[in-house]
Design an enzyme around this catalytic site. Structure first.
Site, PDB file in Angstrom:
ATOM      1  N   LYS A   1       4.964   1.973   5.469  1.00 36.42           N
ATOM      2  CA  LYS A   1       5.302   1.179   6.652  1.00 36.42           C
ATOM      3  C   LYS A   1       6.613   0.418   6.459  1.00 36.42           C
ATOM      4  O   LYS A   1       7.461   0.422   7.339  1.00 36.42           O
ATOM      5  CB  LYS A   1       4.172   0.198   6.990  1.00 36.42           C
ATOM      6  CG  LYS A   1       2.861   0.848   7.363  1.00 36.42           C
ATOM      7  CD  LYS A   1       1.792  -0.171   7.701  1.00 36.42           C
ATOM      8  CE  LYS A   1       1.466  -1.145   6.596  1.00 36.42           C
ATOM      9  NZ  LYS A   1       0.833  -0.575   5.411  1.00 36.42           N
TER      10      LYS A   1
ATOM     11  N   ARG B   1      -4.190  -6.790  12.047  1.00 33.33           N
ATOM     12  CA  ARG B   1      -5.009  -6.096  11.047  1.00 33.33           C
ATOM     13  C   ARG B   1      -6.460  -5.980  11.484  1.00 33.33           C
ATOM     14  O   ARG B   1      -7.223  -5.267  10.849  1.00 33.33           O
ATOM     15  CB  ARG B   1      -4.960  -6.838   9.708  1.00 33.33           C
ATOM     16  CG  ARG B   1      -3.613  -6.730   9.046  1.00 33.33           C
ATOM     17  CD  ARG B   1      -3.684  -7.296   7.653  1.00 33.33           C
ATOM     18  NE  ARG B   1      -2.369  -7.317   7.064  1.00 33.33           N
ATOM     19  CZ  ARG B   1      -2.086  -6.856   5.866  1.00 33.33           C
ATOM     20  NH1 ARG B   1      -3.033  -6.331   5.123  1.00 33.33           N
ATOM     21  NH2 ARG B   1      -0.864  -6.917   5.396  1.00 33.33           N
TER      22      ARG B   1
ATOM     23  N   ARG C   1       5.045   2.193  -8.031  1.00 37.35           N
ATOM     24  CA  ARG C   1       5.953   1.171  -7.489  1.00 37.35           C
ATOM     25  C   ARG C   1       5.925  -0.066  -8.385  1.00 37.35           C
ATOM     26  O   ARG C   1       6.970  -0.633  -8.710  1.00 37.35           O
ATOM     27  CB  ARG C   1       5.548   0.796  -6.053  1.00 37.35           C
ATOM     28  CG  ARG C   1       6.377  -0.351  -5.465  1.00 37.35           C
ATOM     29  CD  ARG C   1       6.014  -0.641  -4.026  1.00 37.35           C
ATOM     30  NE  ARG C   1       4.791  -1.434  -3.917  1.00 37.35           N
ATOM     31  CZ  ARG C   1       4.198  -1.748  -2.782  1.00 37.35           C
ATOM     32  NH1 ARG C   1       4.686  -1.316  -1.636  1.00 37.35           N
ATOM     33  NH2 ARG C   1       3.102  -2.470  -2.766  1.00 37.35           N
TER      34      ARG C   1
ATOM     35  N   ARG D   1       4.868  -7.603  -7.811  1.00 36.38           N
ATOM     36  CA  ARG D   1       3.870  -8.097  -6.865  1.00 36.38           C
ATOM     37  C   ARG D   1       2.495  -8.177  -7.518  1.00 36.38           C
ATOM     38  O   ARG D   1       2.015  -7.209  -8.099  1.00 36.38           O
ATOM     39  CB  ARG D   1       3.810  -7.177  -5.636  1.00 36.38           C
ATOM     40  CG  ARG D   1       5.002  -7.370  -4.713  1.00 36.38           C
ATOM     41  CD  ARG D   1       5.028  -6.402  -3.573  1.00 36.38           C
ATOM     42  NE  ARG D   1       3.817  -6.439  -2.761  1.00 36.38           N
ATOM     43  CZ  ARG D   1       3.648  -5.703  -1.680  1.00 36.38           C
ATOM     44  NH1 ARG D   1       4.600  -4.905  -1.259  1.00 36.38           N
ATOM     45  NH2 ARG D   1       2.527  -5.775  -0.999  1.00 36.38           N
TER      46      ARG D   1
ATOM     47  N   ARG E   1      -8.026  -3.767  -1.329  1.00 33.01           N
ATOM     48  CA  ARG E   1      -7.221  -3.825  -0.103  1.00 33.01           C
ATOM     49  C   ARG E   1      -7.443  -2.576   0.746  1.00 33.01           C
ATOM     50  O   ARG E   1      -7.490  -2.660   1.981  1.00 33.01           O
ATOM     51  CB  ARG E   1      -5.738  -3.980  -0.455  1.00 33.01           C
ATOM     52  CG  ARG E   1      -5.394  -5.360  -0.973  1.00 33.01           C
ATOM     53  CD  ARG E   1      -3.951  -5.472  -1.443  1.00 33.01           C
ATOM     54  NE  ARG E   1      -3.024  -5.234  -0.371  1.00 33.01           N
ATOM     55  CZ  ARG E   1      -1.840  -4.628  -0.525  1.00 33.01           C
ATOM     56  NH1 ARG E   1      -1.452  -4.188  -1.698  1.00 33.01           N
ATOM     57  NH2 ARG E   1      -1.043  -4.465   0.512  1.00 33.01           N
TER      58      ARG E   1
END
Length: 188
Positions: free
Chosen positions: A13, A88, A127, A135, A146
Site C-alpha cells: 500500500k 480499518r 524489510r 520498526r 496484525r
C-alpha cells in the site's frame, strides 16, 4: 481524486500510494505514518498509541478519526487524497462516510491490494532485515497478530465497499510495475 488503499500489512500500500501521489499530485494520508510521527514526537497521543501499536493492536477510532479529519482540512487535500491504513473497521468506514458528507466530499474508489499471508510475512521480515529492524512491528509474532487483526476487522471492508460500488481489486503479488498498471486501469 479521493481514494482508499486496502490490503494486509506488507501488501504494498505504501509503495503504491507514493506512485499515486506522483501521478495525481494528491497527498497520501497514512495513519501509520501520522501515528509513528506522534510516537517519535512523544506527544501524549503518541505515547498512548505506542503502547497499543507495540502490542499489535489497533489505535482507537476516536484518535484515528480525529487525526484524519484534521488532515483532510489541510490545503494540500483540496484536490483529493489517498487514505492508507484508514478505515480499518466498519465503524471507521461509517465514520469516514459521515465525515466526508459533513465536508461535502465523496470517495472515488477503494483499491484492494490482495496478497497471501505467508508471502507477506516473508516480505516484511526481509524489510526489517534490510532496514536494520527500524520498526518495532516488523517481527513475525507481531506481524502474524496484525494479519489476524486485519482478517477479522478490516477484511469485512471488502464487502462494505463492494456493496457501495467503490471496490476495485488488484493482485498485489505481481511486480510493483504490474500492480501500478492494474491500479491505473481500475481507476479509469
Amino acid at each position: 481524486m479521493r481514494l482508499i488503499l486496502l490490503g494486509p500489512p506488507g501488501a504494498g500500500k505504501g509503495t503504491q500510494a507514493q506512485i499515486l501521489v506522483q501521478t495525481y499530485g494528491i497527498p497520501q494520508l497514512s495513519t501509520g505514518d501520522m501515528l509513528r510521527a506522534a510516537i517519535a514526537a512523544k506527544t501524549p497521543m503518541g505515547l498512548e498509541a505506542k503502547a497499543i501499536v507495540d502490542r499489535g493492536d489497533l489505535v482507537s477510532d476516536a484518535i484515528v478519526s480525529g487525526i484524519i479529519s484534521d488532515r483532510m482540512d489541510e490545503p494540500d487535500c483540496a484536490n483529493g487524497f489517498i487514505l492508507d491504513g484508514f478505515p480499518r473497521t466498519i465503524a471507521q468506514a461509517d465514520a469516514l462516510t459521515h465525515m466526508l458528507d459533513r465536508k461535502g466530499l465523496h470517495l472515488d474508489a477503494v483499491i484492494e491490494i490482495k496478497a497471501g499471508a505467508d508471502i507477506l510475512v516473508e516480505r516484511i521480515i526481509n524489510r526489517a532485515r534490510e532496514s536494520g529492524g527500524a520498526r518495532a512491528d516488523d517481527n513475525e509474532e507481531v506481524l502474524r497478530k496484525r494479519l489476524g487483526v486485519y482478517e477479522e476487522q478490516t477484511a469485512p471492508l471488502v464487502k462494505y465497499y463492494t456493496e457501495r460500488g467503490l471496490l476495485k481489486s488488484v493482485d498485489g503479488m505481481q511486480p510493483i510495475e504490474e500492480v501500478t498498471a492494474a491500479i491505473r486501469q481500475a481507476l479509469q
